[in-house]
Motif scaffolding. Sequence first.
Motif, mmCIF file in Angstrom:
data_model
loop_
_atom_site.group_PDB
_atom_site.id
_atom_site.type_symbol
_atom_site.label_atom_id
_atom_site.label_comp_id
_atom_site.label_asym_id
_atom_site.label_seq_id
_atom_site.Cartn_x
_atom_site.Cartn_y
_atom_site.Cartn_z
ATOM 1 N N GLU A 29 1.268 92.366 -7.902
ATOM 2 C CA GLU A 29 0.718 93.167 -8.997
ATOM 3 C C GLU A 29 0.494 94.607 -8.544
ATOM 4 O O GLU A 29 -0.314 94.877 -7.651
ATOM 5 C CB GLU A 29 -0.604 92.589 -9.491
ATOM 6 N N VAL A 30 1.207 95.525 -9.160
ATOM 7 C CA VAL A 30 1.021 96.947 -8.879
ATOM 8 C C VAL A 30 -0.168 97.430 -9.699
ATOM 9 O O VAL A 30 -0.118 97.454 -10.929
ATOM 10 C CB VAL A 30 2.279 97.752 -9.230
ATOM 11 N N HIS A 33 -0.450 103.782 -8.635
ATOM 12 C CA HIS A 33 0.526 104.584 -7.911
ATOM 13 C C HIS A 33 -0.242 105.611 -7.081
ATOM 14 O O HIS A 33 -0.918 106.479 -7.631
ATOM 15 C CB HIS A 33 1.475 105.289 -8.887
ATOM 16 N N GLN A 43 2.752 102.442 -3.728
ATOM 17 C CA GLN A 43 2.029 101.629 -4.691
ATOM 18 C C GLN A 43 0.868 100.878 -4.035
ATOM 19 O O GLN A 43 0.984 100.428 -2.894
ATOM 20 C CB GLN A 43 2.978 100.604 -5.334
ATOM 21 N N PRO A 106 0.624 101.556 -14.701
ATOM 22 C CA PRO A 106 0.057 100.331 -14.113
ATOM 23 C C PRO A 106 -1.082 99.819 -14.986
ATOM 24 O O PRO A 106 -1.636 100.583 -15.800
ATOM 25 C CB PRO A 106 -0.464 100.818 -12.745
ATOM 26 N N PRO A 107 -1.498 98.553 -14.816
ATOM 27 C CA PRO A 107 -0.931 97.593 -13.872
ATOM 28 C C PRO A 107 0.284 96.872 -14.458
ATOM 29 O O PRO A 107 0.423 96.775 -15.677
ATOM 30 C CB PRO A 107 -2.086 96.615 -13.664
ATOM 31 N N TYR A 108 1.139 96.377 -13.575
ATOM 32 C CA TYR A 108 2.240 95.505 -13.984
ATOM 33 C C TYR A 108 2.525 94.547 -12.830
ATOM 34 O O TYR A 108 2.239 94.857 -11.668
ATOM 35 C CB TYR A 108 3.488 96.298 -14.370
ATOM 36 N N ILE A 117 6.676 95.994 -18.008
ATOM 37 C CA ILE A 117 6.139 97.305 -17.657
ATOM 38 C C ILE A 117 6.081 98.177 -18.905
ATOM 39 O O ILE A 117 6.795 97.940 -19.885
ATOM 40 C CB ILE A 117 6.962 98.024 -16.561
#
Length: 219
Positions: A29-30, A33, A43, A106-108, A117
């Motif tokens: 999970e990002v 950034h 990330q 984010p988040p994705y 996304i």
Amino acid sequence: MREVHLFWNPESISGSDFGLILEVTDSFEVVAHLDVTPNGVRQLVRIDFAEDKGPEDLNDIYFLEVDGPLDPNPAPEVGGKGIISVWNRHPISVAAINFDSLHVIPPYTISKEGVGITIRGLPTGVSGFLKAARAILPPDKVKVVEMKELEDEVLNLLTPKQMEAAILAVRHGYYENPRKVTMRELSEEADIPRSTLQEHLSKAEAALVEWAVETHLSR
């Protein structure tokens, strides 16, 4: 301004470069950034490693470079969970960087459920990124949302009184950190009881949070 939601189903992901991430993790999970350069994105990732995998296995993926844990979070162990910093140099990430006024929001998460996304930017940048994405890894679903439509949807969530209270709070720095004004000072400024103002703001906040969660889950 335009917002676009893109989704890749599990079959598409497993057959792509992102499938390499799923061989190492159960969830990637990002959440932010940290740095954006012409060659990639640094990330902040909340990660859940597969049973016998760890940071070194993630670092072996050709488009990823583990930058290390982010203090005060310790590095996750093999088979563990944690938060780490990763440089992502996948062609899709680089493509997003190369278009002006384009932001990936984010988040994705990359998981066995697929990837969704959200990108936001000027129509020319969004169109250019979509063209690049379709050439690299065609999304299975694309939903375009005009920002005017999104703004109208958000505005319709609040009653006039709630909107007035929200505008007052924002203009006077109530949501800044640290706060520049107290609830008592706001109520005196608006010349309404503090309990009434608090109720308007609480209902506005609840409506916006509920809308944001439902919108995220429906993607």
